[in-house]
Write a protein that holds these residues in place. Sequence first.
Motif, PDB file in Angstrom:
ATOM      1  N   GLU A  38       0.808  -1.222   0.000  1.00  0.00           N
ATOM      2  CA  GLU A  38       0.000   0.000   0.000  1.00  0.00           C
ATOM      3  C   GLU A  38       0.839   1.270   0.000  1.00  0.00           C
ATOM      4  OE1 GLU A  38      -3.241  -0.298  -0.679  1.00  0.00           O
ATOM      5  OE2 GLU A  38      -2.849  -2.445  -0.626  1.00  0.00           O
ATOM      6  N   GLU A  40       2.705   4.342  -1.672  1.00  0.00           N
ATOM      7  CA  GLU A  40       2.375   5.124  -2.860  1.00  0.00           C
ATOM      8  C   GLU A  40       3.621   5.775  -3.450  1.00  0.00           C
ATOM      9  OE1 GLU A  40      -0.663   8.727  -4.181  1.00  0.00           O
ATOM     10  OE2 GLU A  40      -0.916   7.731  -2.255  1.00  0.00           O
ATOM     11  N   PRO A  85      -1.629   7.061   4.237  1.00  0.00           N
ATOM     12  CA  PRO A  85      -0.891   6.201   3.310  1.00  0.00           C
ATOM     13  C   PRO A  85       0.618   6.440   3.417  1.00  0.00           C
ATOM     14  CG  PRO A  85      -2.404   7.670   2.117  1.00  0.00           C
ATOM     15  CD  PRO A  85      -2.505   7.992   3.571  1.00  0.00           C
TER      16      PRO A  85
END
Length: 153
Positions: A38, A40, A85
């Motif tokens: 996950e 980015e 994130p």
Amino acid sequence: MTYIIDLLDETESLTQEKQELVRRIVESACLQENVPAETEVSVTFVDNQAIQDINREYRGKDYATDVISFALDEGEEGPVDPSVPNLLGDIIISVPKAEEQAAAYGHSFERELGFLAVHGVLHLLGYIHETEEQEKQMISRQEEILKAYGLER
């Protein structure tokens, strides 16, 4: 394992296939470097003038280069908020430089795009090439990642 790879082609010159190739190579590099799921990464494709402007503004070097990376969590320590994130950073690639270098090195444009994308990922992860030894280590790792992906010279 999934990663969030944001692609932006400011040159409007790359096919979907070439963009997808870069996405898969960045994902492969993250996986091979044990980057958490996950995470980015942003990849932007620009022309020589745009990368020269960025290089001048952020690095004090007034020339077009092939790739520039900006790590977003450089030097940050402490607990990580799981609701936010994991932003690894931004990679900026000059499409004209990639084309020039592919021709100069005698390999495909796709191979050069892959090489530059992996180079950018490794910089985001803290790899540097200030010394000859560091450069050998980084180039070797890039080649290992590209070979494992199946994109060799």
